[in-house]
Design a protein around this motif. Structure first.
Motif, PDB file in Angstrom:
ATOM      1  N   ILE A 133     -15.906  48.603 -34.525  1.00 23.85           N
ATOM      2  CA  ILE A 133     -16.336  48.356 -33.161  1.00 23.85           C
ATOM      3  C   ILE A 133     -17.774  48.846 -33.051  1.00 23.85           C
ATOM      4  O   ILE A 133     -18.074  49.976 -33.426  1.00 23.85           O
ATOM      5  N   THR A 134     -18.647  47.997 -32.551  1.00 25.16           N
ATOM      6  CA  THR A 134     -20.066  48.347 -32.533  1.00 25.16           C
ATOM      7  C   THR A 134     -20.704  48.275 -31.151  1.00 25.16           C
ATOM      8  O   THR A 134     -21.865  48.651 -30.999  1.00 25.16           O
ATOM      9  N   LYS A 135     -19.980  47.805 -30.162  1.00 29.99           N
ATOM     10  CA  LYS A 135     -20.573  47.612 -28.839  1.00 29.99           C
ATOM     11  C   LYS A 135     -19.838  48.463 -27.798  1.00 29.99           C
ATOM     12  O   LYS A 135     -18.629  48.367 -27.647  1.00 29.99           O
ATOM     13  N   ILE A 136     -20.620  49.290 -27.092  1.00 27.00           N
ATOM     14  CA  ILE A 136     -20.093  50.122 -26.015  1.00 27.00           C
ATOM     15  C   ILE A 136     -20.890  49.790 -24.756  1.00 27.00           C
ATOM     16  O   ILE A 136     -22.118  49.845 -24.765  1.00 27.00           O
ATOM     17  N   GLU A 137     -20.181  49.428 -23.704  1.00 29.63           N
ATOM     18  CA  GLU A 137     -20.807  49.212 -22.389  1.00 29.63           C
ATOM     19  C   GLU A 137     -19.967  49.942 -21.364  1.00 29.63           C
ATOM     20  O   GLU A 137     -18.823  49.543 -21.101  1.00 29.63           O
ATOM     21  N   GLY A 138     -20.505  51.012 -20.802  1.00 34.23           N
ATOM     22  CA  GLY A 138     -19.730  51.817 -19.868  1.00 34.23           C
ATOM     23  C   GLY A 138     -18.481  52.329 -20.551  1.00 34.23           C
ATOM     24  O   GLY A 138     -18.555  52.957 -21.604  1.00 34.23           O
ATOM     25  N   MET A 139     -17.334  52.026 -19.977  1.00 33.23           N
ATOM     26  CA  MET A 139     -16.061  52.487 -20.547  1.00 33.23           C
ATOM     27  C   MET A 139     -15.333  51.372 -21.294  1.00 33.23           C
ATOM     28  O   MET A 139     -14.115  51.406 -21.456  1.00 33.23           O
ATOM     29  N   THR A 140     -16.091  50.388 -21.786  1.00 40.02           N
ATOM     30  CA  THR A 140     -15.506  49.297 -22.560  1.00 40.02           C
ATOM     31  C   THR A 140     -16.113  49.274 -23.953  1.00 40.02           C
ATOM     32  O   THR A 140     -17.333  49.283 -24.108  1.00 40.02           O
ATOM     33  N   ALA A 141     -15.237  49.236 -24.959  1.00 45.43           N
ATOM     34  CA  ALA A 141     -15.660  49.084 -26.352  1.00 45.43           C
ATOM     35  C   ALA A 141     -15.276  47.681 -26.790  1.00 45.43           C
ATOM     36  O   ALA A 141     -14.175  47.217 -26.492  1.00 45.43           O
ATOM     37  N   THR A 142     -16.194  47.013 -27.504  1.00 45.46           N
ATOM     38  CA  THR A 142     -15.934  45.646 -27.946  1.00 45.46           C
ATOM     39  C   THR A 142     -16.185  45.526 -29.434  1.00 45.46           C
ATOM     40  O   THR A 142     -17.218  45.972 -29.942  1.00 45.46           O
ATOM     41  N   CYS A 143     -15.238  44.898 -30.112  1.00 45.64           N
ATOM     42  CA  CYS A 143     -15.412  44.555 -31.519  1.00 45.64           C
ATOM     43  C   CYS A 143     -16.106  43.194 -31.538  1.00 45.64           C
ATOM     44  O   CYS A 143     -15.530  42.205 -31.074  1.00 45.64           O
ATOM     45  N   THR A 144     -17.294  43.131 -32.058  1.00 48.84           N
ATOM     46  CA  THR A 144     -18.054  41.883 -32.025  1.00 48.84           C
ATOM     47  C   THR A 144     -17.635  40.892 -33.106  1.00 48.84           C
ATOM     48  O   THR A 144     -18.142  39.781 -33.142  1.00 48.84           O
ATOM     49  N   SER A 145     -16.679  41.263 -33.950  1.00 49.27           N
ATOM     50  CA  SER A 145     -16.187  40.315 -34.950  1.00 49.27           C
ATOM     51  C   SER A 145     -15.310  39.238 -34.315  1.00 49.27           C
ATOM     52  O   SER A 145     -15.454  38.058 -34.606  1.00 49.27           O
ATOM     53  N   HIS A 146     -14.376  39.653 -33.442  1.00 47.32           N
ATOM     54  CA  HIS A 146     -13.454  38.697 -32.817  1.00 47.32           C
ATOM     55  C   HIS A 146     -13.346  38.909 -31.313  1.00 47.32           C
ATOM     56  O   HIS A 146     -12.495  38.340 -30.657  1.00 47.32           O
ATOM     57  N   TYR A 147     -14.163  39.802 -30.789  1.00 46.66           N
ATOM     58  CA  TYR A 147     -14.291  40.052 -29.345  1.00 46.66           C
ATOM     59  C   TYR A 147     -13.055  40.623 -28.674  1.00 46.66           C
ATOM     60  O   TYR A 147     -12.769  40.320 -27.523  1.00 46.66           O
ATOM     61  N   SER A 148     -12.348  41.492 -29.386  1.00 43.36           N
ATOM     62  CA  SER A 148     -11.324  42.293 -28.722  1.00 43.36           C
ATOM     63  C   SER A 148     -12.063  43.377 -27.959  1.00 43.36           C
ATOM     64  O   SER A 148     -13.060  43.925 -28.444  1.00 43.36           O
ATOM     65  N   SER A 149     -11.582  43.686 -26.755  1.00 48.58           N
ATOM     66  CA  SER A 149     -12.211  44.745 -25.973  1.00 48.58           C
ATOM     67  C   SER A 149     -11.154  45.750 -25.538  1.00 48.58           C
ATOM     68  O   SER A 149      -9.969  45.424 -25.400  1.00 48.58           O
ATOM     69  N   PHE A 150     -11.610  46.983 -25.314  1.00 43.75           N
ATOM     70  CA  PHE A 150     -10.706  48.104 -25.067  1.00 43.75           C
ATOM     71  C   PHE A 150     -11.246  48.996 -23.955  1.00 43.75           C
ATOM     72  O   PHE A 150     -12.446  49.239 -23.876  1.00 43.75           O
ATOM     73  N   ASP A 151     -10.343  49.496 -23.128  1.00 41.97           N
ATOM     74  CA  ASP A 151     -10.674  50.451 -22.069  1.00 41.97           C
ATOM     75  C   ASP A 151     -10.721  51.835 -22.707  1.00 41.97           C
ATOM     76  O   ASP A 151      -9.714  52.312 -23.247  1.00 41.97           O
ATOM     77  N   LEU A 152     -11.860  52.491 -22.633  1.00 46.10           N
ATOM     78  CA  LEU A 152     -12.017  53.782 -23.303  1.00 46.10           C
ATOM     79  C   LEU A 152     -11.421  54.963 -22.534  1.00 46.10           C
ATOM     80  O   LEU A 152     -11.436  56.081 -23.028  1.00 46.10           O
ATOM     81  N   SER A 153     -10.872  54.719 -21.356  1.00 45.99           N
ATOM     82  CA  SER A 153     -10.161  55.806 -20.686  1.00 45.99           C
ATOM     83  C   SER A 153      -8.720  55.886 -21.176  1.00 45.99           C
ATOM     84  O   SER A 153      -8.072  56.924 -21.064  1.00 45.99           O
ATOM     85  N   SER A 154      -8.210  54.774 -21.765  1.00 45.63           N
ATOM     86  CA  SER A 154      -6.826  54.762 -22.244  1.00 45.63           C
ATOM     87  C   SER A 154      -6.672  54.223 -23.665  1.00 45.63           C
ATOM     88  O   SER A 154      -5.644  54.425 -24.292  1.00 45.63           O
ATOM     89  N   GLY A 155      -7.665  53.491 -24.156  1.00 46.52           N
ATOM     90  CA  GLY A 155      -7.580  52.858 -25.473  1.00 46.52           C
ATOM     91  C   GLY A 155      -6.901  51.506 -25.431  1.00 46.52           C
ATOM     92  O   GLY A 155      -6.809  50.817 -26.445  1.00 46.52           O
ATOM     93  N   GLU A 156      -6.403  51.092 -24.271  1.00 44.13           N
ATOM     94  CA  GLU A 156      -5.651  49.844 -24.137  1.00 44.13           C
ATOM     95  C   GLU A 156      -6.547  48.619 -24.287  1.00 44.13           C
ATOM     96  O   GLU A 156      -7.726  48.643 -23.954  1.00 44.13           O
TER      97      GLU A 156
END
Length: 123
Positions: free
Chosen positions: A73-96
Motif C-alpha cells: 500500500i503506497t497511498k495515504i489520504e487522511g484516514m484512507t489507505a489505498t493499494c494502487t495496484s488494484h485500488y483496494s482502500s481501507f479505513d485506517l481507524s479500523s482497518g476495514e
C-alpha cells in the motif's frame, strides 16, 4: 570419497534458499516512530508498517501489505489507505475494506507507546 551430482547440488541449494526465504517471510515487520511524527487524522508508512492516529493520542498500526494480492500500500489520504495496484482502500481507524477487490481487512498490529515512541508489536 563421496561425490555430489549436479542434481543433488541444485536440490540442496534450492532447499536451503527456500528455507531461508520462508523464514524471512514469516516475520512481521517491526518499526518505530515518534508519536509527534504521526499526523492526527492521518497516517504515515515506516518500514512496511502503517502508523495511524485517528484521534489525538490514539494510535493504530497495520501491515503495509495489501491483503488482496500482497502488493504494498503506497497511498495515504487522511484516514484512507489505498493499494494502487488494484485500488483496494481501507479505513485506517479500523482497518476495514472501504472499496476495491479486497475481501479482507488490513492486518492490524498491537501498538506500544514507550515515552512518546510508537512501536508496532505482534497482535
Amino acid at each position: 570419497m563421496t561425490t555430489c551430482s549436479r542434481r543433488l547440488f541444485l536440490l540442496g541449494t534450492a532447499t536451503t534458499f527456500a528455507g531461508a526465504y520462508l523464514a524471512a517471510c514469516g516475520k512481521e515487520p517491526t518499526a518505530e516512530i515518534a508519536a509527534t511524527d504521526i499526523p492526527v487524522g492521518s497516517a504515515i508508512i515506516v518500514d512496511k508498517v502503517i502508523f495511524a492516529q485517528p484521534t489525538e493520542g490514539e494510535f493504530k498500526a497495520y501491515s503495509q501489505t495489501c491483503p488482496h494480492q500482497g502488493s504494498l500500500i503506497t497511498k495515504i489520504e487522511g484516514m484512507t489507505a489505498t493499494c494502487t495496484s488494484h485500488y483496494s482502500s481501507f479505513d485506517l481507524s479500523s482497518g476495514e475494506v472501504t472499496g476495491g477487490p479486497s475481501a479482507k481487512p488490513l492486518t492490524e498490529y498491537g501498538v506500544e507507546n514507550d515515552r512518546g515512541t510508537i512501536k508496532n508489536v505482534s497482535a
